[in-house]
Motif scaffolding. Structure first.
Motif, PDB file in Angstrom:
ATOM      1  N   ALA A 253      98.220 113.071   0.590  1.00  0.00           N
ATOM      2  CA  ALA A 253      99.567 113.476   0.948  1.00  0.00           C
ATOM      3  C   ALA A 253     100.514 113.233  -0.216  1.00  0.00           C
ATOM      4  N   VAL A 254     101.529 114.067  -0.329  1.00  0.00           N
ATOM      5  CA  VAL A 254     102.521 113.939  -1.385  1.00  0.00           C
ATOM      6  C   VAL A 254     103.760 113.287  -0.805  1.00  0.00           C
ATOM      7  N   ALA A 255     104.106 112.130  -1.314  1.00  0.00           N
ATOM      8  CA  ALA A 255     105.266 111.411  -0.815  1.00  0.00           C
ATOM      9  C   ALA A 255     106.547 112.109  -1.252  1.00  0.00           C
ATOM     10  N   ALA A 256     107.575 112.022  -0.431  1.00  0.00           N
ATOM     11  CA  ALA A 256     108.859 112.615  -0.780  1.00  0.00           C
ATOM     12  C   ALA A 256     109.448 111.882  -1.973  1.00  0.00           C
ATOM     13  N   PRO A 257     110.011 112.606  -2.931  1.00  0.00           N
ATOM     14  CA  PRO A 257     110.547 111.957  -4.125  1.00  0.00           C
ATOM     15  C   PRO A 257     111.796 111.155  -3.828  1.00  0.00           C
TER      16      PRO A 257
ATOM     17  N   GLU B   6      96.069 119.476  -6.309  1.00  0.00           N
ATOM     18  CA  GLU B   6      97.496 119.366  -6.590  1.00  0.00           C
ATOM     19  C   GLU B   6      98.090 118.132  -5.905  1.00  0.00           C
ATOM     20  N   ALA B   7      97.795 117.973  -4.618  1.00  0.00           N
ATOM     21  CA  ALA B   7      98.338 116.844  -3.857  1.00  0.00           C
ATOM     22  C   ALA B   7      97.888 115.518  -4.439  1.00  0.00           C
TER      23      ALA B   7
ATOM     24  N   LEU C 245      98.945 110.527  -7.604  1.00  0.00           N
ATOM     25  CA  LEU C 245      98.599 109.600  -8.681  1.00  0.00           C
ATOM     26  C   LEU C 245      99.742 109.465  -9.684  1.00  0.00           C
ATOM     27  N   MET C 246     100.439 110.549  -9.959  1.00  0.00           N
ATOM     28  CA  MET C 246     101.617 110.460 -10.827  1.00  0.00           C
ATOM     29  C   MET C 246     102.670 109.541 -10.217  1.00  0.00           C
ATOM     30  N   ASP C 247     102.882 109.673  -8.899  1.00  0.00           N
ATOM     31  CA  ASP C 247     103.927 108.895  -8.240  1.00  0.00           C
ATOM     32  C   ASP C 247     103.602 107.407  -8.151  1.00  0.00           C
ATOM     33  N   ARG C 248     102.372 107.035  -8.422  1.00  0.00           N
ATOM     34  CA  ARG C 248     102.023 105.608  -8.456  1.00  0.00           C
ATOM     35  C   ARG C 248     102.536 104.941  -9.730  1.00  0.00           C
ATOM     36  N   GLU C 249     102.825 105.754 -10.740  1.00  0.00           N
ATOM     37  CA  GLU C 249     103.344 105.243 -12.005  1.00  0.00           C
ATOM     38  C   GLU C 249     104.855 105.432 -12.043  1.00  0.00           C
TER      39      GLU C 249
ATOM     40  N   VAL D 287     106.866 119.559 -10.060  1.00  0.00           N
ATOM     41  CA  VAL D 287     106.285 118.676 -11.060  1.00  0.00           C
ATOM     42  C   VAL D 287     105.457 119.531 -12.005  1.00  0.00           C
ATOM     43  N   CYS D 288     105.604 119.302 -13.291  1.00  0.00           N
ATOM     44  CA  CYS D 288     104.765 120.016 -14.253  1.00  0.00           C
ATOM     45  C   CYS D 288     104.153 119.011 -15.218  1.00  0.00           C
ATOM     46  N   ALA D 289     102.950 119.337 -15.655  1.00  0.00           N
ATOM     47  CA  ALA D 289     102.266 118.540 -16.681  1.00  0.00           C
ATOM     48  C   ALA D 289     102.071 119.442 -17.885  1.00  0.00           C
ATOM     49  N   THR D 290     102.703 119.093 -19.007  1.00  0.00           N
ATOM     50  CA  THR D 290     102.610 119.891 -20.221  1.00  0.00           C
ATOM     51  C   THR D 290     101.697 119.212 -21.222  1.00  0.00           C
ATOM     52  N   PHE D 291     100.760 119.976 -21.751  1.00  0.00           N
ATOM     53  CA  PHE D 291      99.761 119.463 -22.694  1.00  0.00           C
ATOM     54  C   PHE D 291      99.988 120.108 -24.062  1.00  0.00           C
ATOM     55  N   ARG D 292      99.883 119.290 -25.109  1.00  0.00           N
ATOM     56  CA  ARG D 292     100.100 119.800 -26.463  1.00  0.00           C
ATOM     57  C   ARG D 292      98.937 119.403 -27.374  1.00  0.00           C
ATOM     58  N   GLU D 293      98.588 120.308 -28.272  1.00  0.00           N
ATOM     59  CA  GLU D 293      97.537 120.054 -29.248  1.00  0.00           C
ATOM     60  C   GLU D 293      98.155 119.763 -30.608  1.00  0.00           C
TER      61      GLU D 293
END
Length: 302
Positions: free
Chosen positions: A5-9, A85-86, A91-95, A266-272
């Protein structure tokens, strides 16, 4: 990845805005007439169609049905499942999320960089987060990303209650390489692309008035529009992966307008790495060290 589940921000009471950057939080706190000005909207809006690679004039606009090729943008839909996605967002919200400019929150997984002085430090950098291992592996299944090795991941949290947005900008090209890759989670949005270069764009008329007609039998250019008056809207569906290369990476600025954040995103941007840090470049040893750290997938937000 298992479903979660995705917690409310949590809506922050403070922001990270500096200088001319603002969000709804600091605008309400300041009150009165704002001393800042939001950039005016571009005069002419075009819509990017990923199936043709063309930008087409918006309906009921002066350039409806007119179009021009817009290379360098790839949108891969349904890159992750709803369950994945969820779990990723949970996991992001744990940090911890840190306040950032224009109503955003962020998590950085990468070296500490001073772009102005072109210096960086690896101290404290332990790699990308563990949950990104599968995401990176899956990227390599697509031809455009088969040799993509990210050395940095930046998670950004957008929320309409904070008036989240990001101004038109070009990503750094000293450290970051050719491809910018971003995973769009929780809600759809629109990436707005603009170019300040002088000159005009030559337009073609789609014979049937539909984007599909641009694939075959495109007519010779017969109309033009000033570059500085054009904005290209790139629709980003939920769970899609965006790849920017070439002119879309280096010449067209990209932004997310406040009006296009209508729910938590939420977006995750990756760079090389750029060529300077790759084999044969003058900082190849440092580049190799950064890659070894990054792809250990043991990171925590910096």
């Amino acid at each position: 990845m298992a479903a979660a589940a995705v917690a409310a921000p949590e809506v922050l009471r403070e922001c990270g805005c500096k200088g001319i950057r603002t969000c709804l939080i600091c605008e309400r706190q300041r009150g009165g007439d704002p001393p800042w000005q939001h950039p005016p909207q571009k005069t002419h809006r075009f819509i990017y169609y990923s199936d043709t690679g063309w930008a087409v004039g918006a309906e009921e606009s002066d350039f409806e049905g007119w179009a021009f090729p817009f290379p360098g943008v790839t949108v891969i839909e349904d890159f992750v499942t709803r369950e994945e996605e969820a779990e990723m967002v949970q996991l992001m919200d744990r940090e911890p999320w840190k306040p950032s400019q224009s109503g955003r929150r962020k998590q950085d997984y990468g070296p500490k960089v001073n772009f102005r002085k072109q210096k960086l430090k690896t101290a404290g950098f332990r790699g990308l987060p563990s949950f990104s291992r599968e995401v990176v592996r899956r990227m390599g299944l697509y031809p455009i990303l088969e040799d993509f090795r990210p050395v940095e991941q930046c998670n950004l949290d957008y929320c309409p209650e904070r008036g989240s947005a990001i101004d038109p900008h070009l990503d750094d090209a000293w450290l970051w390489g050719e491809r910018l890759v971003s995973l769009n989670l929780l809600s759809p949005t629109v990436l707005s692309m603009s170019r300040e270069a002088p000159g005009s764009l030559l337009l073609c008329l789609a014979p049937s008035g539909f984007p599909e007609a641009l694939v075959e039998g495109v007519m010779a250019p017969s109309r033009s529009v000033l570059c500085q008056e054009v904005e290209v809207a790139v629709p980003l569906p939920c769970r899609s992966l965006l790849v920017l290369t070439g002119a879309a990476r280096h010449q067209w600025k990209h932004a997310i307008h406040r009006r296009h954040i209508q729910a938590r995103r939420v977006c995750a941007t990756f760079r090389e790495l750029s060529a300077e840090f790759c084999p044969g470049g003058k900082q190849q040893e440092l580049g190799q060290e950064l890659l070894q750290i990054s792809l250990s997938f043991q990171g925590r937000p910096m």
